[in-house]
Design a protein around this motif. Sequence first.
Motif, short mmCIF file in Angstrom:
data_model
loop_
_atom_site.label_atom_id
_atom_site.label_comp_id
_atom_site.label_asym_id
_atom_site.label_seq_id
_atom_site.Cartn_x
_atom_site.Cartn_y
_atom_site.Cartn_z
N TYR A 98 9.11 19.50 2.80
CA TYR A 98 8.43 18.41 3.39
C TYR A 98 6.95 18.40 3.51
O TYR A 98 6.15 18.54 4.63
CB TYR A 98 8.99 18.19 5.12
N GLN A 99 6.60 19.18 2.20
CA GLN A 99 4.97 19.67 1.87
C GLN A 99 4.11 18.35 2.07
O GLN A 99 3.19 18.42 2.58
CB GLN A 99 4.96 20.08 0.63
N ALA A 100 4.50 17.16 1.58
CA ALA A 100 3.88 15.98 1.72
C ALA A 100 4.59 14.79 2.08
O ALA A 100 5.71 14.86 2.16
CB ALA A 100 3.19 15.55 0.34
N THR A 101 3.90 13.96 2.86
CA THR A 101 4.87 12.62 2.99
C THR A 101 4.01 11.30 2.20
O THR A 101 2.95 11.25 2.03
CB THR A 101 4.66 12.37 4.48
N LEU A 102 4.97 10.38 2.06
CA LEU A 102 4.49 9.42 1.51
C LEU A 102 4.98 7.85 2.45
O LEU A 102 6.11 8.47 3.07
CB LEU A 102 5.56 9.20 0.32
N ASP A 157 0.97 -1.24 -0.06
CA ASP A 157 -0.01 -0.04 -0.10
C ASP A 157 0.92 1.23 -0.02
O ASP A 157 1.72 1.32 0.70
CB ASP A 157 -0.85 -0.13 1.34
N VAL A 158 0.58 2.44 -0.77
CA VAL A 158 1.05 3.57 -0.79
C VAL A 158 0.25 4.47 -0.22
O VAL A 158 -1.13 4.77 -0.65
CB VAL A 158 1.59 4.04 -1.93
N SER A 159 0.58 5.45 0.73
CA SER A 159 -0.35 6.64 1.21
C SER A 159 0.62 7.78 0.89
O SER A 159 1.60 7.67 1.10
CB SER A 159 -0.60 6.43 2.58
N VAL A 160 -0.26 9.08 0.57
CA VAL A 160 0.41 10.32 0.53
C VAL A 160 -0.54 11.26 1.03
O VAL A 160 -1.66 11.20 0.97
CB VAL A 160 0.66 10.70 -1.04
N PHE A 161 0.13 12.05 2.08
CA PHE A 161 -0.71 12.81 2.85
C PHE A 161 0.16 14.41 2.67
O PHE A 161 1.18 14.51 2.75
CB PHE A 161 -0.53 12.48 4.33
N GLY A 162 -1.06 15.22 2.52
CA GLY A 162 -0.63 16.79 2.05
C GLY A 162 -1.00 17.16 0.85
O GLY A 162 -1.38 16.50 0.01
N ASN A 163 -1.20 18.46 0.79
CA ASN A 163 -1.38 19.29 -0.38
C ASN A 163 -0.89 20.54 -0.46
O ASN A 163 -0.21 20.89 0.78
CB ASN A 163 -2.90 19.24 -0.64
N ARG A 200 8.33 1.76 4.51
CA ARG A 200 8.86 3.03 4.74
C ARG A 200 7.96 3.95 5.35
O ARG A 200 6.83 4.02 4.39
CB ARG A 200 9.76 3.61 3.65
N GLY A 201 8.04 4.92 6.02
CA GLY A 201 7.00 5.96 6.55
C GLY A 201 7.62 7.29 6.19
O GLY A 201 8.98 7.52 6.73
N ALA A 202 7.00 8.32 6.57
CA ALA A 202 7.19 9.97 6.66
C ALA A 202 8.42 9.87 5.65
O ALA A 202 9.42 10.95 5.82
CB ALA A 202 7.71 10.18 7.82
N VAL A 203 8.22 9.50 4.39
CA VAL A 203 9.22 10.09 3.17
C VAL A 203 8.71 11.40 2.79
O VAL A 203 7.71 11.49 2.31
CB VAL A 203 9.30 9.05 1.96
#
Length: 153
Positions: free
Chosen positions: A55-59, A22-28, A123-126
């Motif tokens: 660090y606008q978005a994290t993956l 799973d991939v998650s991206v947070f931020g805009n 991996r988190g907080a990329v």
Amino acid sequence: MIKRLVLFAICLAAMQAVQAADVSVFGNWSETVGPGDLVSGPGSDIRSPITSSSYQATLAVANTEGAAWTIRVRRSSSSLPTGVAIAVRRTTSGSGDGGISGGESYLTVNSTEQTLCSGTGDRGAVGLQLRLTGVSVDQGTGSFGATLTYRVY
């Protein structure tokens, strides 16, 4: 002259042949471009490039069971003016098991999927940073935007 540029980062998950990841991206990112963005005051053009914070978005990539993966990105919708390009890059390695490589240089995102980075394990907080180029006073005013879609293989 005020332009409002809104960039959305959304994500989709893809299934691998043997296992799911799973991939998650947070931020805009929302950027208002105004008189303060002119290169040298009235009568000049808009500074370029325009960049988000580093660090606008994290993956995050999860449920890999230690397997190798690749993150691909594409622009799935856009109302950006002609001549304006959006790019993304990875600014941190994040944390977690395994590792991550690639994606440290800006990748101009278009409607075709392209590889951003790859790695192994969860991996988190990329950190991700976005960049706009080609914004000009000649493009008129209004609200513009783009949606980036991330997929894991």
